[in-house]
Design a protein around this motif. Structure first.
Motif, PDB file in Angstrom:
ATOM      1  N   ILE A 153      -0.813  -3.096  -8.090  1.00  0.00           N
ATOM      2  CA  ILE A 153      -2.171  -3.470  -7.695  1.00  0.00           C
ATOM      3  C   ILE A 153      -2.462  -4.906  -8.092  1.00  0.00           C
ATOM      4  N   LEU A 154      -2.013  -5.293  -9.294  1.00  0.00           N
ATOM      5  CA  LEU A 154      -2.199  -6.655  -9.771  1.00  0.00           C
ATOM      6  C   LEU A 154      -1.605  -7.664  -8.783  1.00  0.00           C
ATOM      7  N   GLY A 155      -0.441  -7.329  -8.226  1.00  0.00           N
ATOM      8  CA  GLY A 155       0.191  -8.211  -7.244  1.00  0.00           C
ATOM      9  C   GLY A 155      -0.474  -8.129  -5.881  1.00  0.00           C
ATOM     10  N   PHE A 156      -0.852  -6.909  -5.464  1.00  0.00           N
ATOM     11  CA  PHE A 156      -1.359  -6.699  -4.107  1.00  0.00           C
ATOM     12  C   PHE A 156      -2.685  -7.397  -3.856  1.00  0.00           C
TER      13      PHE A 156
ATOM     14  N   PRO B 226      -9.690 -13.498  -6.515  1.00  0.00           N
ATOM     15  CA  PRO B 226     -10.198 -13.581  -5.143  1.00  0.00           C
ATOM     16  C   PRO B 226     -10.766 -12.224  -4.722  1.00  0.00           C
ATOM     17  N   GLU B 227     -12.083 -12.058  -4.833  1.00  0.00           N
ATOM     18  CA  GLU B 227     -12.707 -10.742  -4.708  1.00  0.00           C
ATOM     19  C   GLU B 227     -12.588 -10.131  -3.314  1.00  0.00           C
ATOM     20  N   TYR B 228     -12.767 -10.939  -2.269  1.00  0.00           N
ATOM     21  CA  TYR B 228     -12.642 -10.406  -0.910  1.00  0.00           C
ATOM     22  C   TYR B 228     -11.202  -9.974  -0.633  1.00  0.00           C
ATOM     23  N   SER B 229     -10.277 -10.706  -1.180  1.00  0.00           N
ATOM     24  CA  SER B 229      -8.862 -10.337  -1.043  1.00  0.00           C
ATOM     25  C   SER B 229      -8.608  -8.980  -1.682  1.00  0.00           C
ATOM     26  N   ALA B 230      -9.189  -8.775  -2.862  1.00  0.00           N
ATOM     27  CA  ALA B 230      -9.038  -7.500  -3.558  1.00  0.00           C
ATOM     28  C   ALA B 230      -9.670  -6.364  -2.759  1.00  0.00           C
ATOM     29  N   LEU B 231     -10.824  -6.638  -2.114  1.00  0.00           N
ATOM     30  CA  LEU B 231     -11.501  -5.617  -1.314  1.00  0.00           C
ATOM     31  C   LEU B 231     -10.656  -5.200  -0.112  1.00  0.00           C
ATOM     32  N   ILE B 232     -10.074  -6.179   0.574  1.00  0.00           N
ATOM     33  CA  ILE B 232      -9.199  -5.878   1.723  1.00  0.00           C
ATOM     34  C   ILE B 232      -8.014  -5.030   1.267  1.00  0.00           C
ATOM     35  N   ALA B 233      -7.407  -5.404   0.143  1.00  0.00           N
ATOM     36  CA  ALA B 233      -6.266  -4.649  -0.386  1.00  0.00           C
ATOM     37  C   ALA B 233      -6.672  -3.211  -0.698  1.00  0.00           C
ATOM     38  N   PHE B 234      -7.861  -3.043  -1.264  1.00  0.00           N
ATOM     39  CA  PHE B 234      -8.344  -1.710  -1.618  1.00  0.00           C
ATOM     40  C   PHE B 234      -8.559  -0.847  -0.375  1.00  0.00           C
ATOM     41  N   LEU B 235      -9.184  -1.411   0.657  1.00  0.00           N
ATOM     42  CA  LEU B 235      -9.460  -0.653   1.877  1.00  0.00           C
ATOM     43  C   LEU B 235      -8.169  -0.219   2.572  1.00  0.00           C
TER      44      LEU B 235
ATOM     45  N   PRO C 118       0.815  -1.229   0.000  1.00  0.00           N
ATOM     46  CA  PRO C 118       0.000   0.000   0.000  1.00  0.00           C
ATOM     47  C   PRO C 118       0.843   1.271   0.000  1.00  0.00           C
ATOM     48  N   ALA C 119       2.006   1.252   0.683  1.00  0.00           N
ATOM     49  CA  ALA C 119       2.868   2.442   0.712  1.00  0.00           C
ATOM     50  C   ALA C 119       3.378   2.774  -0.684  1.00  0.00           C
ATOM     51  N   VAL C 120       3.805   1.755  -1.414  1.00  0.00           N
ATOM     52  CA  VAL C 120       4.308   1.985  -2.777  1.00  0.00           C
ATOM     53  C   VAL C 120       3.174   2.416  -3.700  1.00  0.00           C
TER      54      VAL C 120
END
Length: 441
Positions: free
Chosen positions: A296-299, A328-337, A99-101
Motif C-alpha cells: 500500500i505504501l508503494g501503491f 499525494p492525497e488524490y493519488s492515494a484515493l485513486i489507489a484505494f478505489l 491492487p491484485a497483490v
C-alpha cells in the motif's frame, strides 16, 4: 519538493518486510502440490527463482543509481526506455499488479484472523476482514509517511520471529528424511509440470521492487537504494529456504498439502499447544500486515508518479502533495478505489474457485517479469553507450536477470489461466497507449 523521509534501514526492511510475511506462509502448500511433495525440488525452484530476483535487483540497482526522480520502475522506463513504455508499465501496475497483490494479501489477513479467533472463515467474512485491513493501512499511510515507515520497520523485525521459530523447530524436531523424493504421486498433486511452482514462488518473492516507488524519498538514494536492492533479496532467499525446509520437516509435505493455509497454525499447536499457537499466529498476522503495508505504501504514490509525467487522467489534482503528511492525497484515493474494485473481483474468484491452486495475484506477478526484461535490456544499452562501467554490471548481471525472469515466465505459463490473464494485461496496456497517443495529439 518532498522531504527525504526514509533511511537505508527502512528501504531494506521494506524489501524484506514486503516480501517475507505472506507468500511463504500461505504458498508452501501450493508449491508442494506442484512438486508432488518434493522438498528438494521446491528448494531447487526457490534457488532458480532467486536468480531472477537477485540479479534483477542488481540490474535495477544500476538504473536506481542514475536517477533520484519519483516513480521507481516508471521513472526507469521513462528515462531509459521511452515514455510509451513508462505509461504502459505504470497503467499495468496501477490497474492490475498492485491492487491484485494487495487484495490477496488482505484476504490472507482475513484467513489468519479467523483462525486466531476460531471463527468460521466464510468467503464473505474473510473478504470483509481483508477490506477493513486494507482501509486501515491506507489510512495509516495517508496520515504520515513516517508512520507507515515506522510500522514497516517494526513489522519486519516481528515477522521474523515465527519464521525463525518454526524453521528452527523443524530442523531440531522434524524428520529430515522428508526431503527424500516421494515415489508415489500424492492424491492431491497436480499433473501440471513442477515448474508451475515458479508461479507461487514468484508471488512469495514478490515485493522486492516496491521500495523503488519511494526512491525519491530515501536519503542518499543513489547509494542506499542499490544497497537495499542487493541485501534484501539475498536475505530473503536464505530465510525462505530455511523456513520451507523446516516446516516441511516438522509436519510433512503431505500434511501441508492437505491442510492448506491451516498448516502454519497446526505447526504452532504442535510446538506450543493451543495458547502458544495463538501467540505465533499473532506474529504471523503482523507479518502479513507488514506485507500489506509495504504494498500500500508503494501503491498510493503510483498515480502521482504517472501524473507528474502527464500519463494519467486528472493529472493536476493527482500532482498535489499535502504539505503536512508529504502524501499525494488524490493519488492515494485513486489507489484505494481501484483496490476496492479488486477486493470484489478477488471475492468472486475465491468463492467460485475460478483459478484452482492459485489466485488473482500470481499471473500479474509473472507478467511483471516480462516488463522487467525491458529494463534489463536498458542496462545493456547504457553499457554499450559507455554510461555503465564494467562488463559485470553492464552485461553479465542484466543477462542473468533476463534468464531468471524467463524461467519465472515459463513456469507461469504452466498455469492454464495465464494466457487469458495475459490478454487482460495486454488490454490495459493497449488502453494506456491509446490514452498516451490521444493526449499527445
Amino acid at each position: 519538493m518532498q522531504k527525504k523521509e526514509y533511511s537505508l534501514f527502512t528501504a531494506i526492511t521494506m524489501i524484506i518486510g514486503t516480501v517475507i510475511g505472506s507468500g511463504i506462509f500461505f504458498k508452501s502448500d501450493n508449491i508442494l502440490i506442484y512438486t508432488n511433495g518434493s522438498i528438494k525440488n521446491g528448494i531447487i525452484l526457490f534457488s532458480l527463482a532467486a536468480i531472477g530476483i537477485i540479479f534483477g535487483s542488481l540490474a535495477i540497482g544500476v538504473l536506481a543509481s542514475k536517477t533520484t526522480k519519483a516513480g521507481g520502475l516508471i521513472t526507469y522506463a521513462d528515462e531509459f526506455s521511452s515514455k510509451k513504455t513508462a505509461c504502459a508499465f505504470g497503467w499495468f501496475q496501477v490497474f492490475i499488479y498492485y491492487p491484485a497483490v494487495i487484495v490477496v494479501v488482505s484476504w490472507v489477513v482475513g484467513v489468519y484472523i479467523s483462525m486466531l479467533f476460531g471463527i468460521n472463515a466464510t468467503y464473505e467474512l474473510t473478504g470483509l476482514i481483508g477490506l477493513v485491513a486494507a482501509i486501515i493501512y491506507f489510512g495509516i499511510n495517508a496520515l504520515s509517511a513516517n508512520l507507515g515507515g515506522y510500522f514497516q520497520n517494526c513489522a519486519t523485525i516481528i515477522k521474523m520471529i515465527p519464521l525463525i521459530i518454526i524453521a528452527t523447530a523443524g530442523f531440531i524436531f522434524g524428520d529430515p528424511h522428508m526431503a527424500m523424493p516421494i515415489t508415489e504421486k500424492l492424491a492431491t498433486s497436480s499433473s501440471v509440470n513442477w515448474l508451475a511452482a515458479l508461479g507461487p514462488i514468484a508471488f512469495s518473492y514478490d515485493g522486492w521492487v516496491v521500495s523503488t516507488s519511494i526512491a525519491h524519498e530515501i536519503k542518499n538514494s543513489k547509494r542506499n537504494l542499490p544497497i537495499a536492492l542487493i541485501v534484501g533479496p539475498i536475505f530473503v532467499l536464505a530465510a525462505y529456504i530455511f523456513y520451507f525446509a523446516g516446516i516441511s520437516f516438522l509436519i510433512g509435505p503431505a500434511n501441508i498439502i492437505e491442510l492448506g493455509d491451516q498448516h502454519v497454525n497446526v505447526a504452532a499447536i504442535k510446538l506450543f499447544g493451543e495458547m502458544g499457537a495463538k501467540v505465533i499466529l499473532i506474529f504471523v498476522i503482523i507479518s502479513v500486515l507488514g506485507t500489506l503495508n509495504g504494498f500500500i505504501l508503494g501503491f498510493i504514490r503510483l498515480p502521482y508518479s504517472l501524473a507528474l509525467r502527464g500519463m494519467f487522467p486528472m493529472e493536476e489534482k493527482l500532482k498535489k502533495v499535502n504539505e503536512k503528511t508529504q502524501l499525494p492525497e488524490y493519488s492515494a484515493l485513486i489507489a484505494f478505489l481501484i483496490t476496492c474494485v479488486w477486493e470484489y473481483i478477488n471475492y468472486i474468484v475465491q468463492k467460485h474457485n475460478l483459478i484452482p491452486n492459485s489466485d488473482v495475484s500470481e499471473i500479474p506477478v509473472v507478467a511483471s517479469y516480462v516488463l522487467y526484461i525491458i529494463l534489463y535490456v536498458c542496462v545493456i544499452k547504457l553499457y554499450l553507450k559507455g554510461e555503465v562501467e564494467g562488463k559485470i554490471r553492464g552485461i553479465i548481471i542484466p543477462i542473468l536477470a533476463i534468464f531468471g525472469s524467463l524461467l519465472i515466465v515459463i513456469g507461469g505459463l504452466q498455469n492454464p489461466m495465464t494466457i487469458l490473464y495475459f490478454g487482460i494485461c495486454l488490454i490495459v496496456i493497449f488502453i494506456s497507449l491509446l490514452f498516451w497517443k490521444r493526449k499527445n495529439n
